[in-house]
Write an enzyme that holds these catalytic residues in place. Structure first.
Site, mmCIF file in Angstrom:
data_model
loop_
_atom_site.group_PDB
_atom_site.id
_atom_site.type_symbol
_atom_site.label_atom_id
_atom_site.label_comp_id
_atom_site.label_asym_id
_atom_site.label_seq_id
_atom_site.Cartn_x
_atom_site.Cartn_y
_atom_site.Cartn_z
ATOM 1 N N CYS A 1 41.525 -46.186 -38.744
ATOM 2 C CA CYS A 1 42.770 -45.670 -39.327
ATOM 3 C C CYS A 1 43.792 -45.379 -38.244
ATOM 4 C CB CYS A 1 42.484 -44.419 -40.148
ATOM 5 S SG CYS A 1 41.773 -43.057 -39.209
ATOM 6 N N ASP B 1 33.295 -45.228 -40.211
ATOM 7 C CA ASP B 1 34.634 -44.800 -40.635
ATOM 8 C C ASP B 1 35.041 -43.568 -39.821
ATOM 9 O OD1 ASP B 1 37.018 -44.536 -41.997
ATOM 10 O OD2 ASP B 1 36.124 -43.437 -43.675
ATOM 11 N N PHE C 1 30.129 -40.747 -39.606
ATOM 12 C CA PHE C 1 31.428 -40.082 -39.830
ATOM 13 C C PHE C 1 31.668 -39.946 -41.340
ATOM 14 C CE2 PHE C 1 31.587 -43.020 -36.212
ATOM 15 C CZ PHE C 1 31.840 -42.159 -35.155
ATOM 16 N N ASN D 1 26.700 -35.119 -33.937
ATOM 17 C CA ASN D 1 27.694 -36.015 -33.363
ATOM 18 C C ASN D 1 27.326 -37.445 -33.736
ATOM 19 O OD1 ASN D 1 28.599 -37.923 -31.085
ATOM 20 N ND2 ASN D 1 29.838 -36.108 -30.705
ATOM 21 N N ALA D 2 28.218 -38.125 -34.438
ATOM 22 C CA ALA D 2 27.893 -39.449 -34.965
ATOM 23 C C ALA D 2 27.669 -40.470 -33.854
ATOM 24 C CB ALA D 2 28.989 -39.917 -35.909
ATOM 25 N N ASP E 1 27.857 -36.399 -39.952
ATOM 26 C CA ASP E 1 29.176 -35.901 -39.568
ATOM 27 C C ASP E 1 28.963 -34.639 -38.744
ATOM 28 O OD1 ASP E 1 32.225 -36.527 -40.864
ATOM 29 O OD2 ASP E 1 31.972 -34.644 -39.776
#
Length: 391
Positions: free
Chosen positions: A335, A295, A226, A274-275, A247
């Site tokens: 996050c 992340d 990501f 696609n991570a 990413d």
């Protein structure tokens, strides 16, 4: 706004919340309000006995009916707002005297709830996540530009947080002309953002100090899943032998490659993929890395999405742990504000147990110092960045 400020009466619960220091009052906690209050109107808050509590701005549509700006009985006029903006910017200059990029105004923490300003060189990216800021967007843009010495201001009001406030999504230039691209530094690296096209407000400045810390820990083979514009990957590349950055956003991948070339970093492989799928494939192939960075974007933006988010966090952290070489370092982030530090810790504990790899917790980090949380307002403490080692 006028000299005559109308009054709003809060319920006992709302009055208690306001006096405890929370800047949000939900509509259910409004006991009474004058009919026809316009969006962004300044109001005076009181309890059922008429005792003064605070000055606030009214919202016509949002579930959050009131944003409190002062617990003094003082006008919330342009002079008041300008002083708040200038004070916030001065704090950042004190914290980061050499920086050419920082969050200049951080909403609730800077006592301007719902208003956010990021500085990149001579440009600003702003967000209006409350009606009071929306109706004052042009005035606030001028204030922020003058405080930061900026030539242009771009409103990045295209995120999902606007949906909750029942505000339309849009991106527009509020001030200035010409290209809205800016260069800025993270440590010794020179990066570039396009404030009209890139995600959110540009460069995820809340991770800036974590990017630099990752660079200090870098060695050997490193993986950044990501990667977005390469904030972690490029710092890792300064000390690692090789870095694989992934990413699924083709534009982000292109920007990572541009940023790597701009800084003469030839040891970065960037994949548009696609991570999550790549983590599974790397695990299946038996790959090992000395540093793994996870992340992802916010998996849960609302309470109803938490269960699905925890499943996703478990999946990527399980793979991340399995991909660690002996003595490897895992830097894992969330996050999602609805995912609490306790929940996040439980995810990592589960991943460690499932992967049968003990983990040492070296650091619990959060957002950069220009994104402070406000004590007593848990909604402002959203970013988790934990550093772990597999002995």
């Amino acid at each position: 706004m006028g000299a005559q400020v109308q009054g709003v009466t809060l319920s006992a619960r709302g009055a208690g919340r306001a006096r405890a220091g929370h800047p949000w009052i939900f509509r259910a906690d409004v006991e009474s309000a004058p009919p026809g209050l316009p969006s962004g109107a300044e109001v005076r808050l009181a309890d059922a006995r008429g005792n003064f509590i605070a000055r606030a701005f009214w919202a016509e549509r949002s579930p959050i009916a009131l944003r409190i700006l002062s617990r003094r009985d003082e006008p919330l006029d342009e002079g008041f707002l300008r002083a708040r903006v200038e004070t916030a910017v001065a704090r950042r200059r004190w914290l980061f005297p050499q920086a050419d990029a920082f969050r200049a105004v951080h909403g609730e923490a800077d006592l301007l709830p719902g208003y956010f300003v990021d500085r990149y060189g001579d440009l600003l990216a702003v967000q209006h996540l409350a009606e009071w800021a929306e109706v004052r967007r042009d005035v606030l843009a001028r204030m922020a530009a003058e405080a930061c010495g900026a030539r242009g201001v771009v409103a990045r009001d295209d995120g999902s947080s606007r949906d909750f406030e029942l505000l339309p999504r849009r991106t527009e230039v509020l001030l200035g002309s010409g290209p809205m691209t800016a260069s800025y530094h993270e440590g010794e690296l020179l990066l570039q953002v396009d404030l009209l096209e890139d995600h959110k407000t540009g460069g995820y400045l809340d991770q800036r100090e974590n990017h630099l810390r990752a660079g200090e820990l870098a060695r050997g083979e490193a993986l950044d899943a990501f990667c977005y514009h390469g904030g972690f990957a490029l710092q890792l590349a300064r000390c690692a032998t090789r870095v694989l950055a992934i990413d699924q956003d083709a534009a982000a991948v292109a920007r990572t490659r541009e940023n790597a070339a701009r800084n003469g970093l030839t040891n970065v492989e960037v994949r548009a993929a696609n991570a999550v799928e790549q983590l599974r494939a790397l695990d299946k192939d038996g790959r090992k890395f000395d540093v793994v960075v996870l992340d992802p974007p916010a998996f849960a933006k609302r309470r109803e999405g938490v269960a699905g988010a925890l499943r996703a966090y478990k999946e990527i952290n399980y793979r991340g742990v399995r991909l660690l070489a002996a003595g490897g370092v895992l830097i894992t982030c969330s996050c999602s504000g609805k995912v609490t530090p306790q929940m996040f810790g439980e995810v990592i504990e589960w991943a460690s147990q499932e992967a049968k790899r003990p983990l040492q917790l070296l650091e619990r980090r959060g957002a950069a110092r220009d994104h402070p949380s406000l004590v007593g307002v848990p909604e402002t403490d959203y970013l988790k960045c934990w550093v772990l080692l597999a002995p």
